[in-house]
Design an enzyme around this catalytic site. Structure first.
Site, PDB file in Angstrom:
ATOM      1  N   CYS A  85     151.873  15.978  20.902  1.00  9.26           N
ATOM      2  CA  CYS A  85     152.302  14.711  20.275  1.00  9.26           C
ATOM      3  C   CYS A  85     151.567  14.694  18.822  1.00  9.26           C
ATOM      4  O   CYS A  85     150.590  14.969  18.656  1.00  9.26           O
ATOM      5  CB  CYS A  85     151.602  13.503  21.116  1.00  9.26           C
ATOM      6  SG  CYS A  85     151.646  12.119  20.314  1.00  9.26           S
ATOM      7  N   CYS A  91     146.288   7.982  18.193  1.00 10.83           N
ATOM      8  CA  CYS A  91     146.334   7.298  19.429  1.00 10.83           C
ATOM      9  C   CYS A  91     145.069   7.325  20.315  1.00 10.83           C
ATOM     10  O   CYS A  91     144.371   8.468  20.235  1.00 10.83           O
ATOM     11  CB  CYS A  91     147.451   7.822  20.300  1.00 10.83           C
ATOM     12  SG  CYS A  91     147.658   7.288  21.752  1.00 10.83           S
ATOM     13  N   CYS A  94     145.119  10.101  24.322  1.00 11.96           N
ATOM     14  CA  CYS A  94     144.789  11.557  24.679  1.00 11.96           C
ATOM     15  C   CYS A  94     143.661  11.956  24.005  1.00 11.96           C
ATOM     16  O   CYS A  94     143.913  12.312  22.691  1.00 11.96           O
ATOM     17  CB  CYS A  94     145.977  12.255  24.520  1.00 11.96           C
ATOM     18  SG  CYS A  94     147.508  12.260  25.424  1.00 11.96           S
ATOM     19  N   CYS A 173     155.853   8.912  24.407  1.00 10.50           N
ATOM     20  CA  CYS A 173     154.594   9.462  24.840  1.00 10.50           C
ATOM     21  C   CYS A 173     154.720  10.547  25.476  1.00 10.50           C
ATOM     22  O   CYS A 173     155.559  10.812  26.090  1.00 10.50           O
ATOM     23  CB  CYS A 173     153.720   8.304  25.716  1.00 10.50           C
ATOM     24  SG  CYS A 173     152.372   8.974  26.349  1.00 10.50           S
ATOM     25  N   GLN A 296     148.680   5.350  42.063  1.00 11.16           N
ATOM     26  CA  GLN A 296     148.171   6.573  41.556  1.00 11.16           C
ATOM     27  C   GLN A 296     148.864   6.852  40.496  1.00 11.16           C
ATOM     28  O   GLN A 296     150.432   6.976  40.837  1.00 11.16           O
ATOM     29  CB  GLN A 296     147.623   7.656  42.378  1.00 11.16           C
ATOM     30  CG  GLN A 296     146.717   7.364  43.533  1.00 11.16           C
ATOM     31  CD  GLN A 296     145.337   7.429  43.018  1.00 11.16           C
ATOM     32  OE1 GLN A 296     145.230   7.955  41.571  1.00 11.16           O
ATOM     33  NE2 GLN A 296     144.477   7.126  43.799  1.00 11.16           N
ATOM     34  N   TYR A 325     139.167  -0.128  49.298  1.00 16.40           N
ATOM     35  CA  TYR A 325     139.715   0.130  48.163  1.00 16.40           C
ATOM     36  C   TYR A 325     141.142   0.843  48.426  1.00 16.40           C
ATOM     37  O   TYR A 325     141.165   1.646  47.589  1.00 16.40           O
ATOM     38  CB  TYR A 325     138.843   0.746  47.093  1.00 16.40           C
ATOM     39  CG  TYR A 325     137.281   0.200  46.998  1.00 16.40           C
ATOM     40  CD1 TYR A 325     136.920  -0.769  46.178  1.00 16.40           C
ATOM     41  CD2 TYR A 325     136.511   0.769  47.886  1.00 16.40           C
ATOM     42  CE1 TYR A 325     135.777  -1.144  45.910  1.00 16.40           C
ATOM     43  CE2 TYR A 325     135.206   0.444  47.687  1.00 16.40           C
ATOM     44  CZ  TYR A 325     134.715  -0.539  46.756  1.00 16.40           C
ATOM     45  OH  TYR A 325     133.592  -1.043  46.548  1.00 16.40           O
ATOM     46  N   GLU A 346     141.230  -4.085  50.755  1.00 19.72           N
ATOM     47  CA  GLU A 346     142.014  -4.362  49.317  1.00 19.72           C
ATOM     48  C   GLU A 346     141.747  -5.621  48.943  1.00 19.72           C
ATOM     49  O   GLU A 346     142.157  -6.513  49.547  1.00 19.72           O
ATOM     50  CB  GLU A 346     143.500  -3.695  49.362  1.00 19.72           C
ATOM     51  CG  GLU A 346     144.062  -3.976  48.099  1.00 19.72           C
ATOM     52  CD  GLU A 346     143.492  -3.466  46.749  1.00 19.72           C
ATOM     53  OE1 GLU A 346     143.056  -2.322  46.887  1.00 19.72           O
ATOM     54  OE2 GLU A 346     143.486  -4.225  45.864  1.00 19.72           O
ATOM     55  N   CYS A 430     137.058   7.819  40.404  1.00 17.25           N
ATOM     56  CA  CYS A 430     137.603   8.111  39.018  1.00 17.25           C
ATOM     57  C   CYS A 430     136.442   8.115  37.962  1.00 17.25           C
ATOM     58  O   CYS A 430     136.736   8.007  36.778  1.00 17.25           O
ATOM     59  CB  CYS A 430     138.901   7.125  38.744  1.00 17.25           C
ATOM     60  SG  CYS A 430     138.252   5.570  39.191  1.00 17.25           S
TER      61      CYS A 430
HETATM   62  N1  SAH Z   1     142.988   4.214  47.569  1.00 18.55           N
HETATM   63  C1  SAH Z   1     144.207   3.677  46.784  1.00 18.55           C
HETATM   64  C2  SAH Z   1     143.717   2.744  45.444  1.00 18.55           C
HETATM   65  C3  SAH Z   1     142.588   2.979  44.626  1.00 18.55           C
HETATM   66  S1  SAH Z   1     142.208   2.146  43.185  1.00 18.55           S
HETATM   67  C4  SAH Z   1     145.033   4.545  46.159  1.00 18.55           C
HETATM   68  O1  SAH Z   1     144.739   6.032  46.112  1.00 18.55           O
HETATM   69  O2  SAH Z   1     145.931   4.416  45.658  1.00 18.55           O
HETATM   70  C5  SAH Z   1     140.899   1.130  43.507  1.00 18.55           C
HETATM   71  C6  SAH Z   1     141.491  -0.173  44.342  1.00 18.55           C
HETATM   72  O3  SAH Z   1     140.511  -1.024  44.793  1.00 18.55           O
HETATM   73  C7  SAH Z   1     142.543  -1.173  43.375  1.00 18.55           C
HETATM   74  O4  SAH Z   1     143.791  -1.294  44.231  1.00 18.55           O
HETATM   75  C8  SAH Z   1     141.844  -2.287  43.487  1.00 18.55           C
HETATM   76  O5  SAH Z   1     142.648  -3.627  43.431  1.00 18.55           O
HETATM   77  C9  SAH Z   1     140.620  -2.359  44.456  1.00 18.55           C
HETATM   78  N2  SAH Z   1     139.706  -3.192  44.297  1.00 18.55           N
HETATM   79  C10 SAH Z   1     138.765  -3.376  43.443  1.00 18.55           C
HETATM   80  N3  SAH Z   1     137.578  -3.747  43.718  1.00 18.55           N
HETATM   81  C11 SAH Z   1     137.748  -4.145  44.901  1.00 18.55           C
HETATM   82  C12 SAH Z   1     136.909  -4.848  45.779  1.00 18.55           C
HETATM   83  N4  SAH Z   1     135.616  -5.370  45.538  1.00 18.55           N
HETATM   84  N5  SAH Z   1     136.968  -4.770  47.244  1.00 18.55           N
HETATM   85  C13 SAH Z   1     138.284  -4.088  47.557  1.00 18.55           C
HETATM   86  N6  SAH Z   1     139.204  -3.695  46.796  1.00 18.55           N
HETATM   87  C14 SAH Z   1     138.985  -3.556  45.565  1.00 18.55           C
END
Ligand code: SAH
Length: 475
Positions: A85, A91, A94, A173, A296, A325, A346, A430
């Site tokens: 790019c 930017c 990246c 992009c 994701q 989560y 969640e 992450c």
């Molecule tokens: N495991 C899923 C999402 C991971 S991302 C996947 O693989 O797609 C992290 C997620 O945690 C997001 O959806 C976000 O909304 C949620 N999150 C953030 N803080 C949180 C909390 N305190 N309790 C529960 N979920 C939460």
């Protein structure tokens, strides 16, 4: 150099702001800046790569370190490549495009290991080799383009320049899908033709703030959401017609965000055309994804991450699994066939709604989803609180999977996990720094860091995903 030495002898600081000198870049920071050392000082240089010999000018000085700008590459690193790019330097997206992909992977592997050693205090880290992509471009299934106005009054879209809110015009992009460009062309043409103003962050006036595009790699469905500073989009029919004509268009939505903040999405979303969500597939399972839900961004690597998570969880069909989560329940539903029962937690209600609908869409009946914060729901339903009260809601947990945002897990949640003592904890992270912090707590509480494997699902950027297995030590 002689001048600097003289100054040092005279008791002056060896270097000062705006000084220029030649620096060998020997390392790279978490943010992707080149790191070099001179006169006992460490300098961070944006756009300089490990192995470069560069001429730099000091922009900021602290006691033991400083920042310098790249003036000239005197001798390029053997690992430099031509960025795909043309905007990659300006930017903010990246940070690593000029580094060969092989070296990007090495950099991330090292980053994860170093954090686990430095922050986690692990003497030995059971690192497995990072999994990269065969084609590390055009992998993103989601893009959020800011909309603005240039000096000549034209509507522009593109990406924010690094650490700023200045839009660099670019509709192509290198990480996104080609259809992004067609959609942006339509939106900008519509705005110019119908006189719809872009939002202006400095005044809080204007209408269109962002365009959010989601693309299902497996289903080829497209969802477009315009984020606007208000409730109504004038002449909306003029936008719907050309967008709806695009192959794969599934839904066009309007999200209202009238706040003066950096948060992209507001609370209300309504459907202008089609449906208000996208469907996509991971493995054999079909998912429903609303604009507000987390999904994701790299579908190829998501499968890799989930396969690793399943391997580490080592389910045999009987276990009670907690997927904390859980987002739209992708992990819960992927693992349901291998477990006795899966509970997902969640905080975003729309995501839980998506998870429940996806469960019925796929005929999966051995899962249950809770809306709320993991640190509140898990202790209440599964943890000590429930046990102490003798509540009927008390539930066992054999395997806990956590996949938190960058800030990592809440300490209360880690405490509950330790009290519940599942046999295995699969930690998907992450952010290696918070992973290291949390892994340390879990290991001090009776677990062993058994396996660690980074997965590159944010190619060309400094970000990296890591999957870890923590096993309970024998009592
Ligand atoms: N495991 C899923 C999402 C991971 S991302 C996947 O693989 O797609 C992290 C997620 O945690 C997001 O959806 C976000 O909304 C949620 N999150 C953030 N803080 C949180 C909390 N305190 N309790 C529960 N979920 C939460």
């Amino acid at each position: 150099m002689r001048k600097a030495w003289l100054k040092q002898c005279q008791g002056e600081a060896a270097v000062k702001k705006n000084d220029e000198f030649i620096l060998k870049i020997e390392d790279m920071s978490v943010g992707g800046e080149g790191i070099g050392r001179m006169d006992g000082m460490t300098f961070f240089v944006k756009d300089a790569l490990i192995g470069d010999l560069v001429r730099v000018g000091i922009t900021k000085l602290k006691k033991t370190y400083g920042y310098a700008r790249l003036i000239e590459i005197v001798e390029p690193s053997p690992d430099r490549v031509e960025p795909v790019c043309v905007y990659s330097r300006q930017c903010g997206g990246c940070q690593l495009q000029a580094l060969s992909y092989e070296k990007q992977l090495e950099f991330k592997q090292r980053l994860v290991e170093n954090d686990l050693i430095r922050i986690g205090g692990f003497a030995e880290v059971p690192m497995e080799p990072i999994i990269g992509m065969d084609d590390p471009f055009h992998y993103r299934n989601k893009a959020q383009f800011p909309i603005g106005t240039d000096r000549d009054g034209h509507i522009v879209t593109g990406f924010f320049a690094g650490r700023s809110h200045r839009i660099i015009p670019n509709r192509d992009c290198a990480l996104g899908v080609p259809v992004n460009r067609q959609i942006l062309d339509i939106v900008i043409e519509f705005m110019e033709r119908c006189g719809i103003p872009a939002y202006d962050e400095t005044t809080g006036e204007g209408l269109v703030r962002h365009v959010l595009i989601r693309y299902g790699f497996a289903t080829e469905e497209i969802l477009v959401c315009l984020i606007i500073n208000g409730g109504e989009l004038p002449c909306e029919e003029e936008l719907i017609r050309p967008l709806a004509a695009l192959e794969g268009m599934t839904g066009i939505c309007i999200n209202s965000n009238t706040t003066r903040s950096n948060v992209i999405l507001g609370e209300k979303t309504r459907v202008l055309w089609g449906q208000g969500y996208l469907t996509d597939e991971i493995g054999q399972i079909r998912f429903r994804i609303s604009p507000e839900s987390f999904y994701q961004v790299n579908p190829v690597q998501t499968e890799v991450i989930y396969r690793l998570a399943a391997e580490y969880a080592a389910l045999t069909g009987t276990q009670i699994v907690w997927d904390l989560y859980c987002g739209i329940g992708t992990i819960s539903l992927t693992l349901a066939g291998q477990a006795g029962w899966v509970y997902g937690v969640e905080v975003v209600p729309q995501a839980v709604e998506d998870a429940r609908r996806s469960a019925s869409l796929n005929g999966i009946t051995t899962v249950e989803f809770f809306v709320g914060k993991a640190e509140e729901v898990f202790p209440k339903i599964c943890g000590r609180e429930a046990a102490a009260k003798g509540e009927g809601t008390y539930k066992r947990s054999d395997v806990v999977i956590v996949d938190p945002p960058r800030k990592g897990c809440d300490p209360d949640l880690l405490g509950t996990i330790l009290a519940m003592a599942p046999e295995r904890i699969v930690y998907i992270s992450c952010d290696p720094a918070t992973l290291a912090r949390d892994a340390k707590i879990l290991c001090e509480g009776g677990y062993r860091l058994a396996r660690v494997r980074p997965v590159d699902n944010f190619c060309q950027t400094v970000h990296v995903e890591t999957v870890c297995l923590l096993s309970r030590c024998p009592a």
